[in-house]
Design a protein around this motif. Structure first.
Motif, PDB file in Angstrom:
ATOM      1  N   GLU A 152     -33.271  36.624  36.975  1.00 11.26           N
ATOM      2  CA  GLU A 152     -34.151  35.847  36.093  1.00 11.26           C
ATOM      3  C   GLU A 152     -35.048  34.878  36.877  1.00 11.26           C
ATOM      4  OE1 GLU A 152     -33.112  34.755  32.062  1.00 11.26           O
ATOM      5  OE2 GLU A 152     -33.372  32.651  32.648  1.00 11.26           O
ATOM      6  N   VAL A 153     -34.492  34.234  37.901  1.00 11.72           N
ATOM      7  CA  VAL A 153     -35.337  33.317  38.689  1.00 11.72           C
ATOM      8  C   VAL A 153     -36.127  34.083  39.756  1.00 11.72           C
ATOM      9  CG1 VAL A 153     -33.781  31.365  38.282  1.00 11.72           C
ATOM     10  CG2 VAL A 153     -33.572  32.657  40.414  1.00 11.72           C
ATOM     11  N   GLY A 154     -35.883  35.369  39.843  1.00 10.15           N
ATOM     12  CA  GLY A 154     -36.659  36.215  40.752  1.00 10.15           C
ATOM     13  C   GLY A 154     -36.382  35.933  42.216  1.00 10.15           C
ATOM     14  N   ASP A 155     -35.137  35.562  42.525  1.00 12.05           N
ATOM     15  CA  ASP A 155     -34.821  35.243  43.918  1.00 12.05           C
ATOM     16  C   ASP A 155     -33.392  35.673  44.247  1.00 12.05           C
ATOM     17  OD1 ASP A 155     -34.432  34.178  46.407  1.00 12.05           O
ATOM     18  OD2 ASP A 155     -35.088  32.148  45.883  1.00 12.05           O
ATOM     19  N   PRO A 156     -33.250  36.813  44.925  1.00 14.69           N
ATOM     20  CA  PRO A 156     -31.908  37.300  45.251  1.00 14.69           C
ATOM     21  C   PRO A 156     -31.160  36.376  46.212  1.00 14.69           C
ATOM     22  CG  PRO A 156     -33.592  38.645  46.320  1.00 14.69           C
ATOM     23  CD  PRO A 156     -34.308  37.716  45.398  1.00 14.69           C
ATOM     24  N   LYS A 157     -31.900  35.452  46.828  1.00 13.44           N
ATOM     25  CA  LYS A 157     -31.234  34.529  47.755  1.00 13.44           C
ATOM     26  C   LYS A 157     -30.783  33.240  47.070  1.00 13.44           C
ATOM     27  CE  LYS A 157     -33.166  36.010  52.119  1.00 13.44           C
ATOM     28  NZ  LYS A 157     -34.258  35.808  53.083  1.00 13.44           N
ATOM     29  N   ALA A 158     -31.115  33.084  45.796  1.00 17.56           N
ATOM     30  CA  ALA A 158     -30.681  31.888  45.068  1.00 17.56           C
ATOM     31  C   ALA A 158     -29.161  31.892  44.973  1.00 17.56           C
ATOM     32  CB  ALA A 158     -31.301  31.870  43.682  1.00 17.56           C
ATOM     33  N   ARG A 159     -28.553  30.735  45.129  1.00 15.97           N
ATOM     34  CA  ARG A 159     -27.094  30.620  45.059  1.00 15.97           C
ATOM     35  C   ARG A 159     -26.690  30.215  43.647  1.00 15.97           C
ATOM     36  NH1 ARG A 159     -25.252  33.306  49.399  1.00 15.97           N
ATOM     37  NH2 ARG A 159     -26.494  32.755  51.217  1.00 15.97           N
ATOM     38  N   VAL A 160     -25.737  30.943  43.099  1.00 19.27           N
ATOM     39  CA  VAL A 160     -25.369  30.713  41.696  1.00 19.27           C
ATOM     40  C   VAL A 160     -23.945  30.168  41.584  1.00 19.27           C
ATOM     41  CG1 VAL A 160     -25.032  31.799  39.437  1.00 19.27           C
ATOM     42  CG2 VAL A 160     -26.911  32.552  40.922  1.00 19.27           C
ATOM     43  N   LEU A 161     -23.840  29.036  40.921  1.00 16.90           N
ATOM     44  CA  LEU A 161     -22.542  28.459  40.539  1.00 16.90           C
ATOM     45  C   LEU A 161     -22.445  28.646  39.038  1.00 16.90           C
ATOM     46  CD1 LEU A 161     -21.356  24.852  41.395  1.00 16.90           C
ATOM     47  CD2 LEU A 161     -21.731  25.503  39.031  1.00 16.90           C
ATOM     48  N   THR A 162     -21.329  29.188  38.574  1.00 21.31           N
ATOM     49  CA  THR A 162     -21.262  29.470  37.133  1.00 21.31           C
ATOM     50  C   THR A 162     -19.830  29.409  36.595  1.00 21.31           C
ATOM     51  OG1 THR A 162     -21.883  31.062  35.406  1.00 21.31           O
ATOM     52  CG2 THR A 162     -21.081  31.993  37.463  1.00 21.31           C
ATOM     53  N   ILE A 163     -19.727  29.293  35.286  1.00 17.06           N
ATOM     54  CA  ILE A 163     -18.421  29.454  34.655  1.00 17.06           C
ATOM     55  C   ILE A 163     -18.376  30.836  34.012  1.00 17.06           C
ATOM     56  CG2 ILE A 163     -17.919  27.025  34.227  1.00 17.06           C
ATOM     57  CD1 ILE A 163     -18.933  27.448  31.310  1.00 17.06           C
ATOM     58  N   GLY A 164     -17.184  31.302  33.737  1.00 13.42           N
ATOM     59  CA  GLY A 164     -17.014  32.558  33.010  1.00 13.42           C
ATOM     60  C   GLY A 164     -16.630  32.252  31.572  1.00 13.42           C
ATOM     61  N   PRO A 165     -16.223  33.274  30.828  1.00  9.06           N
ATOM     62  CA  PRO A 165     -15.826  33.069  29.432  1.00  9.06           C
ATOM     63  C   PRO A 165     -14.707  32.027  29.260  1.00  9.06           C
ATOM     64  CG  PRO A 165     -16.119  35.401  29.884  1.00  9.06           C
ATOM     65  CD  PRO A 165     -16.257  34.709  31.198  1.00  9.06           C
ATOM     66  N   ASN A 197     -22.052  22.809  27.357  1.00  7.81           N
ATOM     67  CA  ASN A 197     -22.931  23.966  27.172  1.00  7.81           C
ATOM     68  C   ASN A 197     -23.705  24.309  28.441  1.00  7.81           C
ATOM     69  OD1 ASN A 197     -22.643  25.240  24.688  1.00  7.81           O
ATOM     70  ND2 ASN A 197     -23.768  23.615  23.612  1.00  7.81           N
ATOM     71  N   LEU A 198     -23.104  23.983  29.567  1.00  9.28           N
ATOM     72  CA  LEU A 198     -23.764  24.253  30.846  1.00  9.28           C
ATOM     73  C   LEU A 198     -23.122  25.491  31.473  1.00  9.28           C
ATOM     74  CD1 LEU A 198     -25.739  23.335  33.101  1.00  9.28           C
ATOM     75  CD2 LEU A 198     -23.863  21.952  34.038  1.00  9.28           C
ATOM     76  N   LYS A 199     -23.865  26.568  31.498  1.00  8.28           N
ATOM     77  CA  LYS A 199     -23.315  27.828  32.018  1.00  8.28           C
ATOM     78  C   LYS A 199     -23.360  27.891  33.544  1.00  8.28           C
ATOM     79  CE  LYS A 199     -22.098  32.307  31.896  1.00  8.28           C
ATOM     80  NZ  LYS A 199     -20.727  32.729  31.562  1.00  8.28           N
ATOM     81  N   ALA A 200     -24.429  27.392  34.138  1.00  5.26           N
ATOM     82  CA  ALA A 200     -24.600  27.626  35.578  1.00  5.26           C
ATOM     83  C   ALA A 200     -25.542  26.614  36.213  1.00  5.26           C
ATOM     84  CB  ALA A 200     -25.157  29.041  35.796  1.00  5.26           C
ATOM     85  N   ILE A 201     -25.465  26.535  37.532  1.00  3.79           N
ATOM     86  CA  ILE A 201     -26.472  25.797  38.301  1.00  3.79           C
ATOM     87  C   ILE A 201     -26.936  26.728  39.419  1.00  3.79           C
ATOM     88  CG2 ILE A 201     -27.042  23.728  39.630  1.00  3.79           C
ATOM     89  CD1 ILE A 201     -24.732  22.280  38.334  1.00  3.79           C
ATOM     90  N   VAL A 202     -28.206  27.041  39.401  1.00  4.07           N
ATOM     91  CA  VAL A 202     -28.781  27.966  40.378  1.00  4.07           C
ATOM     92  C   VAL A 202     -29.589  27.140  41.377  1.00  4.07           C
ATOM     93  CG1 VAL A 202     -30.241  30.000  40.688  1.00  4.07           C
ATOM     94  CG2 VAL A 202     -28.922  29.706  38.568  1.00  4.07           C
ATOM     95  N   VAL A 203     -29.314  27.334  42.659  1.00  2.00           N
ATOM     96  CA  VAL A 203     -29.970  26.499  43.678  1.00  2.00           C
ATOM     97  C   VAL A 203     -30.610  27.333  44.778  1.00  2.00           C
ATOM     98  CG1 VAL A 203     -29.658  24.630  45.349  1.00  2.00           C
ATOM     99  CG2 VAL A 203     -28.178  24.733  43.355  1.00  2.00           C
ATOM    100  N   ARG A 204     -31.782  26.890  45.163  1.00  2.35           N
ATOM    101  CA  ARG A 204     -32.426  27.475  46.343  1.00  2.35           C
ATOM    102  C   ARG A 204     -33.129  26.339  47.072  1.00  2.35           C
ATOM    103  NH1 ARG A 204     -32.863  30.307  50.406  1.00  2.35           N
ATOM    104  NH2 ARG A 204     -34.505  31.847  50.669  1.00  2.35           N
TER     105      ARG A 204
END
Lengths: 599, 46
Positions: A152-165, A197-204
């Motif tokens: 979605e952010v168009g960057d395969p190098k972006a680092r994703v921190l997320t929660i699951g279900p 309601n915070l699913k993720a933090i995406v960082v680059r």
């Protein structure tokens, strides 16, 4: 600003949508080092410790240390918040790349406040910070979310921190995951993200972490890396076998908890050992950012592959559940990663459920899945999935072992401290480690002061594991030193090879300071006392500095540690005294004044 | 114990933990019939 710190804090309010960039107060940062210390200081200052951890008043802080993302070996970030599992201050710590990336983007830490109206994620690309809609990935598993957001952010190098279900469904044993397989696992930090309601933090980030004296740093680093490479633990054992190397050793000492700590020796340990893992399932090593140790594993079972499993995970789903099928354990581990569950708490909760079933508290009719029998590989896989999905009886398990056992009126069958599940060492056979369990500021935990190191592994020196002599002092030293190492943003495993002087010199070179090792250790003590103050104000009284009754009253029934109980009553008063607290376990005004925590 | 290590071709400096029946012993320990020995290189984890 010399080096190490970025000098910037990002504050995101999910209720109002306001995003602020604040200057880091360097004096405060240095007083609490960074990461865990600084995050705890901010949390203590900004929230009332007695609030409901899943209310919008709670804050969640993602903190790096001054050495995170620097040229120092290893790199970690920490999540500080009030825990929904324990009600205490939580600090969960994770490796991978996310923490370093946050520093490259220019931030020491992120403070997240309030609650978003709809599922959201935060996207950070250097100076640009946005709150974005996460409806499309709410409900998705961790690996799918990670790929979806990178796309979605168009960057395969972006680092994703997320929660699951599990985090979305507010399980108090939900983890926060980064790079799919890395976990800030403990104390239910994932549920706090879910509650906001915070699913993720995406960082680059495209920046760099500066060093105050790069020539001096370079020279020092070559010495330290050499130490790490030449050390038997960090240079050979961990790189070759990962953390699961411990299984046979801990088992041979008779302190390998089996069947929910009813026994302390698992006859089938070899089948689930690090050696077997390396032989049968290991695909490759999976190191964190800038790590010369590379203990991370990446394994494959049939056509299913993923990161891990770690020693504690193999134990929790293995010996603690009486299971010797390593492929099933790997599958349960993968499910935890995908649903975002803490592997220690998840495995140990199933183990507790198995004892409740064995003793007739849980009835067969209650179960909408496989029988909860010790040794059942089918049970650990299916119940982990159901816990993650919050499905049927799995939703009850997802509350953790304490709340589960309590619902049957037998909370003493939960092998936990301050409601958090204990890890893979029976305290009855390691007296110092048991004291550390009882006094840990985040509840049942092995990484707040890893006394296994001197009591079993002989690092930095060998202590008699059954003796009480000097143990209170050792526990204090390890707790304070660990607070330093965490707060710096480096991995605790480096301490098998490095000592306080090394960390101090490294901090001084990179940050451009002149701390003495004593000042550094005092900062660790300051952090420990601050966490203690938070917990006292949160209503966690010193009576909670204890162990499950089983360890205090029932001797280990068989194996090399047979006949021992934990002698906490003898150790605890000495520990309070060594800490400079009063006999009730409250830090004295003099102690707080000496540590600069009180005027 | 040292004799046993010699016979197995294991150098003393490669061994970090010596257990006999689950208890730590020094390399000078004299073995008895039925003793159960575990030898480990330097390891750590957690």
């Amino acid at each position: 600003m010399k080096g190490g710190y970025c000098g910037k804090i990002l504050r995101v309010n999910l209720t109002t949508g306001e995003i602020k960039k604040e200057e880091l107060d360097l004096e405060i940062a240095k007083k609490f080092i960074g990461g865990r210390g600084l995050g705890s200081y901010i949390l203590f200052k900004e929230i009332a410790p007695a609030i409901d951890p899943l209310s919008s008043e709670n804050k969640i802080i993602f903190a790096t240390g001054p050495l995170t993302g620097s040229s120092a070996p290893t790199s970690r970030y920490m999540v500080i918040t009030k825990s929904p599992l324990t009600g205490a201050i939580a600090c969960s710590n994770s490796g991978g790349f996310w923490g370093a990336e946050l520093k490259f983007a220019g931030y020491d830490l992120i403070i997240v406040e309030g609650k978003a109206q709809n599922p959201s994620y935060i996207y950070i690309k250097d100076d640009t910070v946005e709150i974005k809609d996460a409806k499309a990935c709410w409900g998705k598993l961790v690996s799918e979310t990670t790929e979806f957001l990178q796309n979605e952010v168009g960057d395969p190098k972006a680092r994703v921190l997320t929660i699951g279900p599990a985090g979305e469904k507010l399980s108090p044993i939900a983890a926060i995951m980064n790079e799919k397989y890395r976990a800030a696992g403990r104390s239910g930090v994932g549920a706090v993200m879910g509650s906001k309601n915070l699913k993720a933090i995406v960082v680059r980030g495209l920046g760099k972490v500066k060093s105050a004296d790069s020539e001096k740093t370079k020279k020092l680093l070559s010495d330290l890396i050499k130490k790490i490479k030449e050390n038997g633990v960090t240079g050979q054992g961990l790189p070759k076998y990962g953390t699961a190397i411990l299984i046979n050793i801990i088992n041979e000492h008779g302190i390998f908890p089996t069947n929910n700590f009813q026994k302390a020796y698992f006859p089938l340990a070899d089948a689930i050992s690090g050696e077997t893992l390396a032989e049968k399932y290991l695909v490759k090593k999976d190191p964190c950012y800038h790590c010369p140790i590379a203990c991370g594993r990446y394994c494959k079972v049939n056509d299913e592959e993923g990161g891990g499993p770690e020693y504690e995970t193999v134990w929790a789903f293995g010996a603690d559940c009486g299971v010797s099928d390593l492929s099933a354990i790997i599958k349960a581990n993968n499910l935890c990663n995908e649903y975002g569950l803490d592997t220690i708490s998840a495995g140990a909760t199933i183990a507790c459920a198995m004892e409740l079933y064995e003793k007739g508290y849980i009835k067969k009719e209650e179960l909408d899945g496989p029988e909860l029998k010790f040794g059942s590989a089918e049970a650990i896989i299916e119940w982990t999935r159901k816990m993650g999905a919050g499905e049927g009886f799995g939703a009850k398990l997802a509350l953790g072992s304490y709340r589960l056992a309590e619902s049957y009126g037998v909370s003493e069958l939960s092998m936990s401290v301050k409601k958090q599940e204990l890890p893979a060492y029976d305290p009855r056979g390691v007296q110092g480690h048991g004291l550390q369990y009882a006094t840990s500021n985040r509840g049942g935990c092995h990484v707040r002061g890893y006394l296994i190191s001197p009591e079993v592994l002989g690092v930095p020196e060998k202590l008699d594991r059954f003796s009480l002599e000097g143990k209170a002092k050792w526990v204090k030293l390890f707790q304070d030193l660990t607070a330093v190492i965490d707060s710096l943003g480096v991995c605790l495993f480096t301490s098998f090879a490095l000592d306080l002087n090394d960390y101090c010199e490294l901090y001084n070179c990179i940050v451009g300071e002149n701390f003495t090792p004593e000042e550094m250790l005092t900062a660790g003590e300051r952090i420990w006392n601050l966490e203690r103050l938070f917990n006292l104000k949160a209503g966690i009284s010193p009576e909670k500095d204890t162990l499950p009754k089983r360890f205090l009253e029932e001797p280990i029934p068989e194996g090399p540690s047979k006949g021992h109980v934990h002698r906490l009553k003898k150790l605890l008063p000495e520990y309070y005294q060594v800490r400079g607290w009063d006999e009730k376990g409250i830090p004295t005004p003099e102690k707080l004044k000496a540590l600069g925590l009180k005027d | 114990m040292i004799d046993v290590l010699n016979r197995l071709g294991i150098k003393l400096e490669e061994v970090a933990i010596i257990l006999v029946n689950g208890m730590n012993v020094e390399p000078e320990y004299i073995l008895k019939d039925g003793d159960y020995i575990s030898l480990f290189p330097p390891v750590g984890g957690g």
